[in-house]
Enzyme design. Structure first.
Site, PDB file in Angstrom:
ATOM      1  N   ASP A  67     102.700  21.173  72.913  1.00 57.11           N
ATOM      2  CA  ASP A  67     102.349  21.479  71.520  1.00 57.11           C
ATOM      3  C   ASP A  67     103.471  22.233  70.801  1.00 57.11           C
ATOM      4  O   ASP A  67     104.445  22.669  71.421  1.00 57.11           O
ATOM      5  CB  ASP A  67     101.050  22.294  71.466  1.00 57.11           C
ATOM      6  CG  ASP A  67     101.044  23.473  72.452  1.00 57.11           C
ATOM      7  OD1 ASP A  67     102.114  23.797  73.009  1.00 57.11           O
ATOM      8  OD2 ASP A  67      99.984  24.061  72.655  1.00 57.11           O
ATOM      9  N   ASN A 136      90.048  31.497  74.230  1.00 56.52           N
ATOM     10  CA  ASN A 136      88.774  30.905  73.794  1.00 56.52           C
ATOM     11  C   ASN A 136      88.577  29.555  74.484  1.00 56.52           C
ATOM     12  O   ASN A 136      87.711  28.773  74.114  1.00 56.52           O
ATOM     13  CB  ASN A 136      88.736  30.739  72.275  1.00 56.52           C
ATOM     14  CG  ASN A 136      89.752  29.725  71.780  1.00 56.52           C
ATOM     15  OD1 ASN A 136      90.676  29.353  72.509  1.00 56.52           O
ATOM     16  ND2 ASN A 136      89.599  29.269  70.558  1.00 56.52           N
ATOM     17  N   HIS A 138      91.022  27.164  74.677  1.00 60.33           N
ATOM     18  CA  HIS A 138      91.822  26.051  74.148  1.00 60.33           C
ATOM     19  C   HIS A 138      92.855  25.568  75.163  1.00 60.33           C
ATOM     20  O   HIS A 138      93.361  26.319  75.990  1.00 60.33           O
ATOM     21  CB  HIS A 138      92.436  26.354  72.773  1.00 60.33           C
ATOM     22  CG  HIS A 138      93.531  27.365  72.741  1.00 60.33           C
ATOM     23  ND1 HIS A 138      93.469  28.503  71.984  1.00 60.33           N
ATOM     24  CD2 HIS A 138      94.745  27.394  73.351  1.00 60.33           C
ATOM     25  CE1 HIS A 138      94.590  29.193  72.135  1.00 60.33           C
ATOM     26  NE2 HIS A 138      95.384  28.535  72.963  1.00 60.33           N
ATOM     27  N   GLU A 143      91.228  23.083  70.368  1.00 62.29           N
ATOM     28  CA  GLU A 143      90.190  24.108  70.403  1.00 62.29           C
ATOM     29  C   GLU A 143      88.951  23.539  71.114  1.00 62.29           C
ATOM     30  O   GLU A 143      88.813  22.312  71.242  1.00 62.29           O
ATOM     31  CB  GLU A 143      89.874  24.561  68.962  1.00 62.29           C
ATOM     32  CG  GLU A 143      91.083  25.152  68.215  1.00 62.29           C
ATOM     33  CD  GLU A 143      91.530  26.548  68.713  1.00 62.29           C
ATOM     34  OE1 GLU A 143      91.056  27.000  69.773  1.00 62.29           O
ATOM     35  OE2 GLU A 143      92.370  27.166  68.034  1.00 62.29           O
TER      36      GLU A 143
HETATM   37  C1  GLP Z   1      99.169  29.131  73.581  1.00 63.62           C
HETATM   38  C2  GLP Z   1      99.496  27.707  74.009  1.00 63.62           C
HETATM   39  C3  GLP Z   1      98.564  27.236  75.104  1.00 63.62           C
HETATM   40  C4  GLP Z   1      98.481  28.279  76.208  1.00 63.62           C
HETATM   41  C5  GLP Z   1      97.966  29.559  75.629  1.00 63.62           C
HETATM   42  C6  GLP Z   1      97.694  30.652  76.659  1.00 63.62           C
HETATM   43  O1  GLP Z   1      98.126  29.179  72.679  1.00 63.62           O
HETATM   44  N1  GLP Z   1      99.399  26.793  72.909  1.00 63.62           N
HETATM   45  O2  GLP Z   1      99.025  26.010  75.631  1.00 63.62           O
HETATM   46  O3  GLP Z   1      97.623  27.836  77.215  1.00 63.62           O
HETATM   47  O4  GLP Z   1      98.925  30.005  74.680  1.00 63.62           O
HETATM   48  O5  GLP Z   1      98.794  31.427  76.909  1.00 63.62           O
HETATM   49  P1  GLP Z   1      98.885  32.636  77.902  1.00 63.62           P
HETATM   50  O6  GLP Z   1      99.572  32.106  79.096  1.00 63.62           O
HETATM   51  O7  GLP Z   1      99.735  33.631  77.179  1.00 63.62           O
HETATM   52  O8  GLP Z   1      97.531  33.127  78.197  1.00 63.62           O
END
Ligand code: GLP
Length: 209
Positions: A67, A136, A138, A143
């Protein structure tokens, strides 16, 4: 589905790096789906170390990131493009042309998404997809209530995601309100997927597993 419980972050990083290495040893031109966030940092550091020690070769590896924030240029320090190059790609022997990231400032979103899907197909599909999970639930930037068949598309970020990701920005107002993400349908086409869930940061999600 195989569940592995690890003791701590170091073990998570080395175990996941090992999964990637095994994939590359089995197929040197593996197609990897990669993720951002803070959890992958340790895994990327471990892969850099092993690459520099000559234990893993990325010269034929192809990558597709999950993404990108819509509206952030590749040079923006909070763009996923910048993050991936700064924390991983520039330190390993991957070929620039084998790295694929969505363009957050595209003028034609539909074309960008279609092209990304076509490139994934052309490369033979994703062999191993790395997934994190937002607090949440995602995945990528899909989402929780999103269609399970979706392909790469533009999404509106929820207030909760904007709040959670504001830790990387000066404040929540700076966080883009939209992003381009592979869809769940795209992700589910990967031949193998692994995802991590850290108990300390996401205890609620862990209970639901
Ligand atoms: C972002 C990315 C996700 C990732 C999430 C969690 O929102 N778009 O792909 O899973 O962060 O990140 P963290 O590893 O900091 O919990």
């Amino acid at each position: 589905m195989k569940v592995t419980i690890v003791r701590d972050y170091n073990e998570l990083s080395s175990k996941t790096a090992q999964l990637i290495i095994e994939q590359i040893i089995n197929k040197k031109n593996s197609v990897l789906g990669l993720a951002t966030g803070s959890t992958p940092n340790g895994m990327y550091k471990e892969l850099i170390r092993l690459n520099q020690e000559g234990k893993v070769d990325f010269s034929e590896v192809i990558t597709f990131n999950l993404d990108e924030y819509y509206g952030l240029s590749p040079e923006h320090p909070q763009s996923y493009h910048f993050f991936m190059w700064d924390s991983f790609f520039k330190h390993i022997n991957i070929k620039k042309e084998n790295v694929h990231l969505l363009n957050g400032i595209t003028e034609n979103i539909a074309k960008e998404c279609k092209q990304y899907e076509a490139l994934i197909q052309k490369s033979g599909g994703i062999d191993l997809q790395v997934l994190g999970i937002g607090n949440n639930g995602h995945i990528g930037f899909n989402e929780p209530d999103i269609s399970l068949n979706g392909r790469t598309h533009l999404v509106n970020l929820t207030a909760k995601t904007i709040r959670a990701n504001s830790r990387f920005f000066n404040n929540a107002r700076e966080v883009p309100k939209q992003a381009i993400t592979m869809g769940i349908g795209t992700i589910m086409q990967a031949k193998k997927i692994f995802y991590w869930l850290t108990a300390k940061e996401k205890p609620g999600l862990l209970k639901e597993q």
